[in-house]
Design a protein around this motif. Sequence first.
Motif, PDB file in Angstrom:
ATOM      1  N   VAL A   1       0.852  -1.190   0.000  1.00 10.90           N
ATOM      2  CA  VAL A   1       0.000   0.000   0.000  1.00 10.90           C
ATOM      3  C   VAL A   1       0.884   1.234   0.000  1.00 10.90           C
ATOM      4  CG1 VAL A   1      -2.048  -1.007   1.099  1.00 10.90           C
ATOM      5  CG2 VAL A   1      -0.245  -0.018   2.536  1.00 10.90           C
ATOM      6  N   GLY A   2       0.353   2.296  -0.605  1.00  9.83           N
ATOM      7  CA  GLY A   2       1.039   3.576  -0.618  1.00  9.83           C
ATOM      8  C   GLY A   2       0.136   4.650  -0.040  1.00  9.83           C
ATOM      9  N   GLN A   3       0.783   5.659   0.541  1.00  9.81           N
ATOM     10  CA  GLN A   3       0.044   6.802   1.081  1.00  9.81           C
ATOM     11  C   GLN A   3       0.078   7.911   0.033  1.00  9.81           C
ATOM     12  OE1 GLN A   3       1.653   8.664   4.628  1.00  9.81           O
ATOM     13  NE2 GLN A   3      -0.411   8.992   5.389  1.00  9.81           N
ATOM     14  N   ARG A   4      -1.094   8.329  -0.400  1.00 10.18           N
ATOM     15  CA  ARG A   4      -1.193   9.290  -1.495  1.00 10.18           C
ATOM     16  C   ARG A   4      -0.573  10.648  -1.138  1.00 10.18           C
ATOM     17  NH1 ARG A   4      -3.864   8.200  -5.943  1.00 10.18           N
ATOM     18  NH2 ARG A   4      -4.083  10.418  -6.316  1.00 10.18           N
ATOM     19  N   MET A   5       0.058  11.252  -2.150  1.00  6.83           N
ATOM     20  CA  MET A   5       0.660  12.579  -1.987  1.00  6.83           C
ATOM     21  C   MET A   5      -0.408  13.665  -1.874  1.00  6.83           C
ATOM     22  SD  MET A   5       4.125  12.467  -2.381  1.00  6.83           S
ATOM     23  CE  MET A   5       4.614  14.031  -3.053  1.00  6.83           C
ATOM     24  N   ASP A   6      -1.549  13.468  -2.551  1.00  2.47           N
ATOM     25  CA  ASP A   6      -2.552  14.522  -2.648  1.00  2.47           C
ATOM     26  C   ASP A   6      -3.610  14.466  -1.552  1.00  2.47           C
ATOM     27  OD1 ASP A   6      -3.948  12.286  -3.411  1.00  2.47           O
ATOM     28  OD2 ASP A   6      -4.544  13.046  -5.373  1.00  2.47           O
ATOM     29  N   SER A   7      -3.326  13.752  -0.480  1.00  5.67           N
ATOM     30  CA  SER A   7      -4.299  13.643   0.605  1.00  5.67           C
ATOM     31  C   SER A   7      -3.644  13.983   1.930  1.00  5.67           C
ATOM     32  CB  SER A   7      -4.869  12.221   0.670  1.00  5.67           C
ATOM     33  OG  SER A   7      -5.728  12.088   1.774  1.00  5.67           O
ATOM     34  N   THR A   8      -4.364  14.715   2.743  1.00  9.25           N
ATOM     35  CA  THR A   8      -3.865  15.004   4.089  1.00  9.25           C
ATOM     36  C   THR A   8      -4.332  13.940   5.074  1.00  9.25           C
ATOM     37  OG1 THR A   8      -5.777  16.414   4.503  1.00  9.25           O
ATOM     38  CG2 THR A   8      -3.767  17.490   3.693  1.00  9.25           C
ATOM     39  N   LEU A   9      -5.213  13.047   4.606  1.00  4.57           N
ATOM     40  CA  LEU A   9      -5.702  11.972   5.452  1.00  4.57           C
ATOM     41  C   LEU A   9      -4.638  10.892   5.608  1.00  4.57           C
ATOM     42  CD1 LEU A   9      -9.237  11.475   3.869  1.00  4.57           C
ATOM     43  CD2 LEU A   9      -8.699  12.702   5.970  1.00  4.57           C
ATOM     44  N   GLU A  10      -4.742  10.134   6.675  1.00  6.39           N
ATOM     45  CA  GLU A  10      -3.874   8.975   6.883  1.00  6.39           C
ATOM     46  C   GLU A  10      -4.472   7.806   6.101  1.00  6.39           C
ATOM     47  OE1 GLU A  10      -0.655   6.785   8.464  1.00  6.39           O
ATOM     48  OE2 GLU A  10      -1.002   8.930   8.461  1.00  6.39           O
ATOM     49  N   ALA A  11      -4.613   7.983   4.796  1.00 10.57           N
ATOM     50  CA  ALA A  11      -5.258   6.989   3.945  1.00 10.57           C
ATOM     51  C   ALA A  11      -4.216   6.325   3.052  1.00 10.57           C
ATOM     52  CB  ALA A  11      -6.335   7.641   3.094  1.00 10.57           C
ATOM     53  N   TRP A  12      -4.308   5.015   2.997  1.00  6.14           N
ATOM     54  CA  TRP A  12      -3.399   4.216   2.188  1.00  6.14           C
ATOM     55  C   TRP A  12      -4.214   3.512   1.106  1.00  6.14           C
ATOM     56  CZ3 TRP A  12       1.889   3.849   3.539  1.00  6.14           C
ATOM     57  CH2 TRP A  12       2.225   4.519   4.715  1.00  6.14           C
ATOM     58  N   GLN A  13      -3.587   3.195  -0.003  1.00  2.00           N
ATOM     59  CA  GLN A  13      -4.297   2.482  -1.053  1.00  2.00           C
ATOM     60  C   GLN A  13      -3.331   1.619  -1.841  1.00  2.00           C
ATOM     61  OE1 GLN A  13      -5.927   5.668  -3.546  1.00  2.00           O
ATOM     62  NE2 GLN A  13      -4.528   5.037  -5.174  1.00  2.00           N
ATOM     63  N   MET A  14      -3.916   0.659  -2.564  1.00  3.19           N
ATOM     64  CA  MET A  14      -3.141  -0.152  -3.485  1.00  3.19           C
ATOM     65  C   MET A  14      -2.958   0.640  -4.778  1.00  3.19           C
ATOM     66  SD  MET A  14      -4.802  -3.938  -2.794  1.00  3.19           S
ATOM     67  CE  MET A  14      -6.529  -3.437  -2.779  1.00  3.19           C
ATOM     68  N   PRO A  15      -1.938   0.301  -5.564  1.00  5.22           N
ATOM     69  CA  PRO A  15      -1.748   1.002  -6.837  1.00  5.22           C
ATOM     70  C   PRO A  15      -2.968   0.832  -7.741  1.00  5.22           C
ATOM     71  CG  PRO A  15       0.205  -0.272  -6.266  1.00  5.22           C
ATOM     72  CD  PRO A  15      -0.872  -0.661  -5.294  1.00  5.22           C
ATOM     73  N   GLN A  16      -3.309   1.896  -8.423  1.00  3.21           N
ATOM     74  CA  GLN A  16      -4.434   1.882  -9.354  1.00  3.21           C
ATOM     75  C   GLN A  16      -4.334   3.099 -10.249  1.00  3.21           C
ATOM     76  OE1 GLN A  16      -7.662   2.351  -6.365  1.00  3.21           O
ATOM     77  NE2 GLN A  16      -8.092   4.260  -7.438  1.00  3.21           N
ATOM     78  N   GLY A  17      -5.000   3.036 -11.382  1.00  4.93           N
ATOM     79  CA  GLY A  17      -4.996   4.196 -12.257  1.00  4.93           C
ATOM     80  C   GLY A  17      -5.828   3.968 -13.495  1.00  4.93           C
ATOM     81  N   GLY A  18      -5.985   5.010 -14.246  1.00  2.00           N
ATOM     82  CA  GLY A  18      -6.858   5.006 -15.401  1.00  2.00           C
ATOM     83  C   GLY A  18      -6.395   4.103 -16.526  1.00  2.00           C
ATOM     84  N   ILE A  19      -7.377   3.579 -17.241  1.00  2.00           N
ATOM     85  CA  ILE A  19      -7.126   2.799 -18.446  1.00  2.00           C
ATOM     86  C   ILE A  19      -7.274   3.759 -19.628  1.00  2.00           C
ATOM     87  CG2 ILE A  19      -7.918   0.894 -19.894  1.00  2.00           C
ATOM     88  CD1 ILE A  19      -9.047  -0.413 -17.318  1.00  2.00           C
ATOM     89  N   ASP A  20      -6.224   3.890 -20.415  1.00  3.95           N
ATOM     90  CA  ASP A  20      -6.260   4.778 -21.571  1.00  3.95           C
ATOM     91  C   ASP A  20      -7.162   4.204 -22.661  1.00  3.95           C
ATOM     92  OD1 ASP A  20      -4.456   6.509 -20.329  1.00  3.95           O
ATOM     93  OD2 ASP A  20      -2.698   5.537 -21.242  1.00  3.95           O
ATOM     94  N   PRO A  21      -7.740   5.060 -23.517  1.00  2.00           N
ATOM     95  CA  PRO A  21      -8.577   4.564 -24.621  1.00  2.00           C
ATOM     96  C   PRO A  21      -7.814   3.540 -25.456  1.00  2.00           C
ATOM     97  CG  PRO A  21      -8.786   6.941 -24.435  1.00  2.00           C
ATOM     98  CD  PRO A  21      -7.674   6.530 -23.497  1.00  2.00           C
ATOM     99  N   GLY A  22      -8.449   2.386 -25.695  1.00  2.00           N
ATOM    100  CA  GLY A  22      -7.839   1.333 -26.484  1.00  2.00           C
ATOM    101  C   GLY A  22      -6.852   0.452 -25.735  1.00  2.00           C
ATOM    102  N   GLU A  23      -6.575   0.755 -24.490  1.00  2.00           N
ATOM    103  CA  GLU A  23      -5.612   0.001 -23.693  1.00  2.00           C
ATOM    104  C   GLU A  23      -6.311  -1.169 -23.005  1.00  2.00           C
ATOM    105  OE1 GLU A  23      -1.983   1.257 -20.709  1.00  2.00           O
ATOM    106  OE2 GLU A  23      -3.940   2.188 -20.348  1.00  2.00           O
ATOM    107  N   GLU A  24      -5.673  -2.310 -22.961  1.00  2.00           N
ATOM    108  CA  GLU A  24      -6.196  -3.468 -22.246  1.00  2.00           C
ATOM    109  C   GLU A  24      -6.014  -3.257 -20.741  1.00  2.00           C
ATOM    110  OE1 GLU A  24      -7.831  -6.179 -23.393  1.00  2.00           O
ATOM    111  OE2 GLU A  24      -7.839  -5.117 -25.311  1.00  2.00           O
ATOM    112  N   PRO A  25      -6.954  -3.724 -19.919  1.00  2.00           N
ATOM    113  CA  PRO A  25      -6.834  -3.537 -18.467  1.00  2.00           C
ATOM    114  C   PRO A  25      -5.530  -4.086 -17.869  1.00  2.00           C
ATOM    115  CG  PRO A  25      -9.066  -4.179 -19.012  1.00  2.00           C
ATOM    116  CD  PRO A  25      -8.258  -4.299 -20.278  1.00  2.00           C
TER     117      PRO A  25
END
Length: 161
Positions: free
Chosen positions: A23-47
Motif C-alpha cells: 500500500v502507498g500513502q497518497r501525496m494529494d491527501s492530508t488523510l492517513e489513507a493508504w491504497q493499493m496502486p491503481q490508475g486510469g485505463i487509456d482509450p484502447g488500452e487493455e486492463p
Amino acid sequence: MTDLPYRPCAGIMLIDRTGRVFVGQRMDSTLEAWQMPQGGIDPGEEPLTAAMRELGEETGIAPDKVELIEAADGDFVYDLPPELVGKVWKGRWRGQTQRWFLFRFLGEDTDIDIATAHQEFRAWRWIEPDDLPRLIVPFKRALYEAVLAAFRPRLDAERAR
C-alpha cells in the motif's frame, strides 16, 4: 452527478512472499489513507496492460519483478462522495469502474522506488490483507472489501505455500 460517466481504471493487489499487500500513502491527501496502486485505463488500452503501466508509474517496479496470479472476475465500482464530484479528475467522472489483478512480487524491497516521474505516494509499506479496509478512505471501503473477497481463496492459498 448521475449523468457523469465512470472512469475506467485498473487496480493492483501486489503481495510479497509472505502474503502481505503493498500500500502507498497518497501525496494529494492530508488523510492517513493508504491504497493499493491503481490508475486510469487509456482509450484502447487493455486492463492488464494498464495495470502493469500503473504499477511501474506508481512504484517503480519493473515488469520482470512481478507475476500475475489472478484477474478478478468482473468490474468493481465506486462513487465519489458528492463533495468531491466536480473537483477531482477535472470534474469528468462520478467515480470509477475498476478491473483488479493480483500479482506476486518477485523482487526485493530495494526494487521499489515511489519517487517516480509523476510521484503519487509519499510513503509505502507491506500490510496484512485484512487491514486494507480500515486503512483506505471510507468511500472506497466497500470496494476494498469486495476486492479482498474476490481474491480471498488465492490469498489463503498463497499463505499456505
